[in-house]
Design a protein around this motif. Structure first.
Motif, PDB file in Angstrom:
ATOM      1  N   LEU A 130    -104.708  20.291  26.428  1.00 32.37           N
ATOM      2  CA  LEU A 130    -105.386  20.794  27.628  1.00 32.37           C
ATOM      3  C   LEU A 130    -106.842  20.337  27.730  1.00 32.37           C
ATOM      4  O   LEU A 130    -107.384  20.232  28.828  1.00 32.37           O
ATOM      5  N   TYR A 131    -107.464  20.061  26.594  1.00 37.39           N
ATOM      6  CA  TYR A 131    -108.892  19.728  26.585  1.00 37.39           C
ATOM      7  C   TYR A 131    -109.240  18.554  27.508  1.00 37.39           C
ATOM      8  O   TYR A 131    -110.125  18.695  28.362  1.00 37.39           O
ATOM      9  N   PRO A 132    -108.597  17.383  27.400  1.00 34.46           N
ATOM     10  CA  PRO A 132    -108.962  16.292  28.317  1.00 34.46           C
ATOM     11  C   PRO A 132    -108.586  16.594  29.768  1.00 34.46           C
ATOM     12  O   PRO A 132    -109.255  16.124  30.688  1.00 34.46           O
ATOM     13  N   ILE A 133    -107.539  17.383  29.980  1.00 36.85           N
ATOM     14  CA  ILE A 133    -107.179  17.780  31.345  1.00 36.85           C
ATOM     15  C   ILE A 133    -108.293  18.639  31.929  1.00 36.85           C
ATOM     16  O   ILE A 133    -108.722  18.438  33.075  1.00 36.85           O
ATOM     17  N   LEU A 181    -111.443  18.657  31.054  1.00 37.20           N
ATOM     18  CA  LEU A 181    -112.619  17.825  31.321  1.00 37.20           C
ATOM     19  C   LEU A 181    -112.466  17.060  32.631  1.00 37.20           C
ATOM     20  O   LEU A 181    -113.400  16.993  33.441  1.00 37.20           O
ATOM     21  N   SER A 182    -111.288  16.487  32.859  1.00 39.51           N
ATOM     22  CA  SER A 182    -111.055  15.738  34.097  1.00 39.51           C
ATOM     23  C   SER A 182    -111.116  16.635  35.324  1.00 39.51           C
ATOM     24  O   SER A 182    -111.711  16.276  36.343  1.00 39.51           O
ATOM     25  N   GLN A 209    -114.735  17.694  36.024  1.00 34.04           N
ATOM     26  CA  GLN A 209    -115.470  16.610  36.674  1.00 34.04           C
ATOM     27  C   GLN A 209    -115.071  16.493  38.140  1.00 34.04           C
ATOM     28  O   GLN A 209    -115.924  16.353  39.013  1.00 34.04           O
ATOM     29  N   LEU A 210    -113.780  16.571  38.422  1.00 37.69           N
ATOM     30  CA  LEU A 210    -113.307  16.500  39.803  1.00 37.69           C
ATOM     31  C   LEU A 210    -113.845  17.669  40.617  1.00 37.69           C
ATOM     32  O   LEU A 210    -114.300  17.492  41.751  1.00 37.69           O
ATOM     33  N   GLN A 211    -113.814  18.871  40.047  1.00 39.21           N
ATOM     34  CA  GLN A 211    -114.322  20.037  40.765  1.00 39.21           C
ATOM     35  C   GLN A 211    -115.810  19.887  41.069  1.00 39.21           C
ATOM     36  O   GLN A 211    -116.264  20.236  42.154  1.00 39.21           O
TER      37      GLN A 211
END
Length: 156
Positions: free
Chosen positions: A87-90, A92-93, A96-98
């Motif tokens: 879940l960690y990289p999800i 982060l992505s 960033q998108l938010q």
């Protein structure tokens, strides 16, 4: 701070595709939970410093399961650690998108508001008698101040 002017639009089809992509993400992560503020505050947090601690604890538990009580579920701990790492990289992505969506939302809202102020000021300066009085009064309500005397004199 200077921001680049935003001149864009989103077609109905693209908006629906974005909303479907969000729905797909929710569908692929059916285990997501919605914590209350109190629940969130009560939980111990696993941050960057604690990640190494948890990894080491998992190693120790896996290599030495004899000292753990029978009720301790080592496989569940392993699944929790693995899910956290996936879940960690999800996260982060998505964060960033938010931030990008939020910043764009604020910037384009600011541009729209600034344009609205210009229209209002131009209409006030040259619109008297041009049939704009009702519209100007309506727009002017945005800037009306509530009298503090009225609020104080009202019985509770």
């Amino acid at each position: 701070m200077t921001t680049k002017s935003i001149s864009a639009n989103i077609s109905k089809a693209d908006r629906e595709m974005v909303m479907q992509a969000i729905a797909t993400i929710k569908e692929k992560l059916p285990f997501l939970v919605d914590l209350t503020t109190e629940e969130r505050k009560a939980l111990p947090k696993l941050g960057d410093k604690s990640r190494a601690f948890v990894s080491k604890a998992l190693e120790v538990a896996a290599q030495n399961p004899d000292f753990l009580p029978r009720s301790f579920d080592l496989d569940e701990m392993r699944r929790d650690v693995e899910l956290f790492e996936v879940l960690y990289p999800i996260l982060l992505s998505l964060t960033q998108l938010q931030e990008l969506v939020d910043d764009t939302f604020v910037a384009v809202g600011s541009e729209a508001y600034a344009a609205g102020l210009m229209v209002y000021n131009y209409a006030k300066a040259s619109g008297k008698g041009a049939g704009l009085d009702a519209a100007l009064d309506d727009m002017g309500r945005r800037f009306a101040r509530k009298s503090s005397r009225k609020a104080q004199s009202q019985p509770s």
